[in-house]
Write a protein that holds these residues in place. Structure first.
Motif, PDB file in Angstrom:
ATOM      1  N   ILE A 137      42.638   9.790  18.165  1.00  0.00           N
ATOM      2  CA  ILE A 137      41.757   9.194  17.078  1.00  0.00           C
ATOM      3  C   ILE A 137      41.625  10.345  15.930  1.00  0.00           C
ATOM      4  N   GLY A 171      42.720  10.173  12.155  1.00  0.00           N
ATOM      5  CA  GLY A 171      41.523  10.138  11.183  1.00  0.00           C
ATOM      6  C   GLY A 171      42.094  11.027  10.208  1.00  0.00           C
ATOM      7  N   LEU A 212      38.799   0.026  15.725  1.00  0.00           N
ATOM      8  CA  LEU A 212      39.244   1.060  14.939  1.00  0.00           C
ATOM      9  C   LEU A 212      40.487   0.771  14.074  1.00  0.00           C
ATOM     10  N   LEU A 260      36.370   8.960  11.137  1.00  0.00           N
ATOM     11  CA  LEU A 260      37.307   8.795  12.279  1.00  0.00           C
ATOM     12  C   LEU A 260      37.245  10.316  13.053  1.00  0.00           C
TER      13      LEU A 260
END
Length: 375
Positions: free
Chosen positions: A91, A95, A305, A125
């Motif tokens: 993640i 981001g 997401l 993120l």
């Protein structure tokens, strides 16, 4: 596995989807010069409806963890650590790449590469990644009661750090203790500059209290599953929400509610409102069985997401695309379609609503095709 379906509350998916829709809405006005005040962040202290969106998302991450962490119970300690670290890193990197995307920019009429030297390291993120990772380790090792105690220590500890290491007014931009820390570790070139100066609202120090939004979301999810669909559960959820809001408003007198430095009072305030909203959703969806309208939000909640990431990619491509008039595509769509259609303010809002609808269609199509991208 056979108990997972009855435990899965539709209202939790609706809450998550509502949050993603809110993030797209507030991030994509047709023009930042024409935004209705509820869709803007508070200038500093205070909390607008827009300031609820990000902490709600972290709360929803915690809700989801209350289901996923159960699956980790059958794994060895090493496998659990590996899974948490892998998801956190994935993640965070996504981001970071979104911050960098589209990797080129316009300079004197030419497309040139965007250097890493000016890349913002943190952001939405990356904060989600860090909050998930730390919260997951806390929950894994300390379990539910220990996680609750850890959250209290983080909230009080953060308050102490701001007072002990802040200068002047410790709750001001100039006196905030996290600012020199971010400059030291990240460097000014890698920080957000939306305030006109290098200052990151998703900075290192303010990530500490944000972890608690995830922990409280997790604890709420565990409580709901343990209690089941009962009015006692619903009433206790609502009472807890009211207590947290009251506590936050009292704390606000000495430790102001503030999203940009993510104060501890802000955490309690947003968690309290999240619990109340979740209670209302549960009453309508789970108790009254009124589910037809939930299709407006569940497509977002099935791929949260991914849809958030896709929205960021599309907007950045808008800004990169240049038309013969010299405008980027984002500006052109607003000034040639939405502004003439509805005026300045309403046109800007309509632009945002259009994009919420567009990404809803993407989510709806993915759900129909049973495409679920898990990160």
């Amino acid at each position: 596995m056979k108990t997972e379906t009855p435990q899965r509350f539709l209202s939790l998916d609706v809450f998550r989807g509502l949050t993603v829709a809110g993030m797209i809405l507030v991030n994509n006005p047709g023009s930042w010069s024409y935004v209705y005040s509820p869709l803007e962040h508070a200038p500093w202290h205070g909390c607008t409806p827009t300031d609820l969106v990000f902490p709600f998302f972290l709360f929803a991450v915690g809700n989801a963890m209350s289901f996923s962490m159960k699956k980790y119970e059958v794994l060895g300690n090493g496998a659990v650590i590996q899974k948490i670290l892998k998801r956190t890193l994935l993640i965070f990197v996504i981001g970071l790449l979104l911050n960098w995307f589209p990797f080129v920019k316009w300079s004197d009429g030419l497309l040139v590469g965007k250097p890493f030297s000016g890349l913002r390291i943190l952001g939405v993120l990356p904060r989600i990644a860090l909050c998930y990772g730390v919260a997951a380790f806390i929950i894994h090792y300390l379990k539910d009661k220990g996680a609750f105690v850890a959250a209290g220590i983080l909230l009080l500890g953060y308050w102490f750090l701001l007072i002990a290491f802040g200068t002047g007014d410790p709750y001001s931009l100039e006196g905030y203790a996290g600012l020199p820390l971010d400059k030291l570790i990240l460097g000014e070139n890698h920080m957000y500059k939306g305030e006109g100066v290098p200052f990151d609202p998703e900075g290192i120090l303010s990530t500490l209290p944000a972890i608690c939004n995830v922990i409280f979301g997790y604890l709420a999810g565990v409580f709901i599953q343990q209690q089941g669909k009962t009015y006692e559960m619903l009433s206790r959820l609502m009472i807890t929400g009211c207590i947290l809001i009251f506590t936050a408003l009292c704390w606000d007198l000495v430790f102001p509610i503030n999203k940009k430095i993510w104060t501890s009072s802000y955490v309690l305030y947003t968690v309290g409102i999240a619990l109340l909203l979740l209670s209302v959703l549960m009453y309508v969806v789970e108790f009254k069985g009124r589910t037809a309208w939930t299709v407006l939000f569940t497509p977002f909640g099935k791929n949260p997401l991914f849809i958030y990431f896709l929205a960021g990619v599309v907007v950045k491509l808008y800004l990169l695309a240049r038309l013969p008039e010299g405008q980027n595509l984002y500006s052109w769509l607003y000034t040639h379609i939405f502004q003439p259609l509805a005026g300045n303010m309403n046109g800007s809002l309509l632009f945002a609503i259009f994009h919420v609808a567009f990404f809803w269609l993407v989510g709806w199509w993915m759900d129909k095709k049973k495409i679920y991208i898990r990160v």
